[in-house]
Motif scaffolding. Structure first.
Motif, mmCIF file in Angstrom:
data_model
loop_
_atom_site.group_PDB
_atom_site.id
_atom_site.type_symbol
_atom_site.label_atom_id
_atom_site.label_comp_id
_atom_site.label_asym_id
_atom_site.label_seq_id
_atom_site.Cartn_x
_atom_site.Cartn_y
_atom_site.Cartn_z
ATOM 1 N N PHE A 51 0.808 -1.216 0.000
ATOM 2 C CA PHE A 51 0.000 0.000 0.000
ATOM 3 C C PHE A 51 0.847 1.274 0.000
ATOM 4 O O PHE A 51 0.733 2.102 -0.911
ATOM 5 N N GLU A 52 1.712 1.436 0.995
ATOM 6 C CA GLU A 52 2.439 2.689 1.147
ATOM 7 C C GLU A 52 3.414 2.954 -0.005
ATOM 8 O O GLU A 52 3.459 4.070 -0.545
ATOM 9 N N PHE A 53 4.199 1.953 -0.374
ATOM 10 C CA PHE A 53 5.176 2.142 -1.437
ATOM 11 C C PHE A 53 4.513 2.464 -2.789
ATOM 12 O O PHE A 53 4.908 3.436 -3.453
ATOM 13 N N PRO A 54 3.519 1.692 -3.234
ATOM 14 C CA PRO A 54 2.882 2.024 -4.521
ATOM 15 C C PRO A 54 2.268 3.419 -4.543
ATOM 16 O O PRO A 54 2.370 4.134 -5.541
ATOM 17 N N LEU A 55 1.656 3.813 -3.431
ATOM 18 C CA LEU A 55 1.016 5.127 -3.370
ATOM 19 C C LEU A 55 2.064 6.246 -3.415
ATOM 20 O O LEU A 55 1.889 7.250 -4.113
ATOM 21 N N ALA A 56 3.147 6.065 -2.684
ATOM 22 C CA ALA A 56 4.218 7.073 -2.670
ATOM 23 C C ALA A 56 4.875 7.189 -4.047
ATOM 24 O O ALA A 56 5.151 8.298 -4.524
ATOM 25 N N ILE A 57 5.100 6.063 -4.698
ATOM 26 C CA ILE A 57 5.714 6.066 -6.029
ATOM 27 C C ILE A 57 4.780 6.721 -7.036
ATOM 28 O O ILE A 57 5.220 7.475 -7.914
ATOM 29 N N ALA A 58 3.482 6.450 -6.920
ATOM 30 C CA ALA A 58 2.503 7.078 -7.815
ATOM 31 C C ALA A 58 2.517 8.596 -7.661
ATOM 32 O O ALA A 58 2.411 9.339 -8.639
ATOM 33 N N SER A 59 2.650 9.062 -6.433
ATOM 34 C CA SER A 59 2.694 10.497 -6.164
ATOM 35 C C SER A 59 3.920 11.140 -6.805
ATOM 36 O O SER A 59 3.843 12.215 -7.401
ATOM 37 N N LEU A 60 5.066 10.474 -6.702
ATOM 38 C CA LEU A 60 6.290 10.975 -7.327
ATOM 39 C C LEU A 60 6.165 10.966 -8.847
ATOM 40 O O LEU A 60 6.614 11.903 -9.521
ATOM 41 N N ALA A 61 5.547 9.912 -9.378
ATOM 42 C CA ALA A 61 5.367 9.806 -10.831
ATOM 43 C C ALA A 61 4.480 10.926 -11.355
ATOM 44 O O ALA A 61 4.712 11.465 -12.441
#
Length: 281
Positions: free
Chosen positions: A90-100
Motif C-alpha cells: 500500500f504505502e510504497f505504490p502510493l508514494a511512487i505514484a505520487s512521485l510519478a
C-alpha cells in the motif's frame, strides 16, 4: 521501432520479472528502467537498474517515462507483520505514484487483486481496495488497475498456500464457467503481456479496471502482411490520382508576376467561375 520509455517497480517478482523481459523485447520500447532493492538476474541493452530503498525514494529517483508499471506485492508471512505487508502493498505504490505524478508520467498500471475492496471481510483484499481508492483520489492522468486471480508460474521462492491453490484451480478449471470463469488461475506472463497491450492499445480514459477474465483474453493485434503493405505503398500506378480535371473545370485566371517586388498578383478575368461538385458527373 517505437520511442517509448517505461519504469518498472516490483521487477524481481513473478509478474515483474516477465514484464521486464517482455518490455525489453518489445520494439515499441527503447528504454526500460527498473527501480528495485536488489539487482534482477535479467540483463538487456535497453535495461537500466536503479538500486534504491523505497523508504527513502525521492522525486529525482524517477525520471520521465510513458508508463509506470507497478508490480509490488508480498505476503504477510514474507513481510513478517501486517505493518510491513501494508508498507509494501500500500504505502510504497502510493508514494511512487505520487512521485510519478510530479514527474509528469501520464500512465500508471498497477496490479492489485481480484476481489479488491475496502470493505472486504478479507484483510488482503481490504488493503488492495484501499490502494485502489487512494490511487484514484490522487488524480493521476491515467490509471489502469489490473485485478488478476491466483497467479501461477515458476517462482524463485516456494509459497505453500499458492501451490495448493494452483493445484486445486487446475483440476477445477473445467468447472469454472460463466461467472466463475473469473476465478481461474492466470499465468503471470499473460498478466505481464496484458499490461503492455493495455499501455499500447487500450482506449485512454482516467481510470480503467481490468478483471482477471479480461486480462486472460488480451493479446497484441495481428500484424498486417508486410509484403501486401509494401505492394500497396509502391504500386505507383494504383495510388496515382486520376486526372479528372477537364477544360471546363479550370479556373480562368491571368497571373501577373511583379518580379521587382517578388510578389504574385492575381487578376481574375472570369468572375463567374462555376465549380463542379465531386458527386456530379
Amino acid at each position: 521501432m517505437g520511442m517509448r520509455a517505461a519504469i518498472v517497480v516490483g521487477a524481481t517478482g513473478l509478474t515483474g520479472t516477465s514484464l521486464v523481459e517482455q518490455l525489453c523485447e518489445n520494439d515499441e520500447y527503447v528504454s526500460v528502467t527498473v527501480i528495485a532493492r536488489r539487482k534482477p538476474a535479467f540483463e538487456h541493452a535497453k535495461l537500466e537498474v536503479k538500486i534504491r530503498n523505497f523508504d527513502t525514494l525521492e522525486e529525482n529517483d524517477i525520471e520521465f517515462a510513458h508508463e509506470l508499471y507497478c508490480c509490488l506485492g508480498t505476503t504477510i508471512k514474507k513481510a513478517g507483520s501486517r505493518e510491513e505487508f501494508e508498507k509494501v502493498d500500500f504505502e510504497f505504490p502510493l508514494a511512487i505514484a505520487s512521485l510519478a505524478k510530479k514527474r509528469g508520467i501520464p500512465h500508471m498500471l498497477v496490479i492489485t487483486a481480484m476481489g479488491a475492496n475496502e470493505t472486504s471481510p478479507f484483510y488482503y483484499n481490504r488493503v488492495k481496495g484501499k490502494l485502489e481508492h487512494d490511487l484514484m483520489e490522487l488524480g493521476l492522468q491515467r490509471l489502469s488497475i489490473i485485478r488478476p486471480s491466483l497467479l501461477v508460474g515458476e517462482r524463485k521462492e516456494f509459497r505453500f498456500g499458492e501451490k495448493v491453490g494452483e493445484k486445486v484451480l487446475k483440476f477445477a478449471k473445467p468447472l469454472l464457467v460463466g461467472p466463475l470463469k473469473r476465478s481461474r488461475a492466470i499465468e503471470a506472463s499473460q498478466v505481464a503481456k496484458a499490461m503492455i497491450v493495455i499501455a499500447l492499445y487500450a482506449k485512454e480514459q482516467p481510470v480503467t479496471i481490468y478483471p482477471s477474465q479480461e486480462i486472460a483474453a488480451l493479446d497484441f493485434p495481428e500484424k498486417k502482411d508486410e509484403e501486401a503493405l509494401r505492394e500497396n505503398l509502391f504500386n505507383w500506378d494504383k495510388n496515382k490520382a486520376p486526372n479528372t480535371i477537364g477544360k471546363d473545370d479550370k479556373v480562368n485566371r491571368d497571373v501577373i508576376i511583379d518580379r521587382d517586388k517578388f510578389k504574385i498578383k492575381e487578376t481574375v478575368v472570369d468572375k463567374e467561375v462555376k465549380f463542379k461538385r465531386r458527386d456530379e458527373k
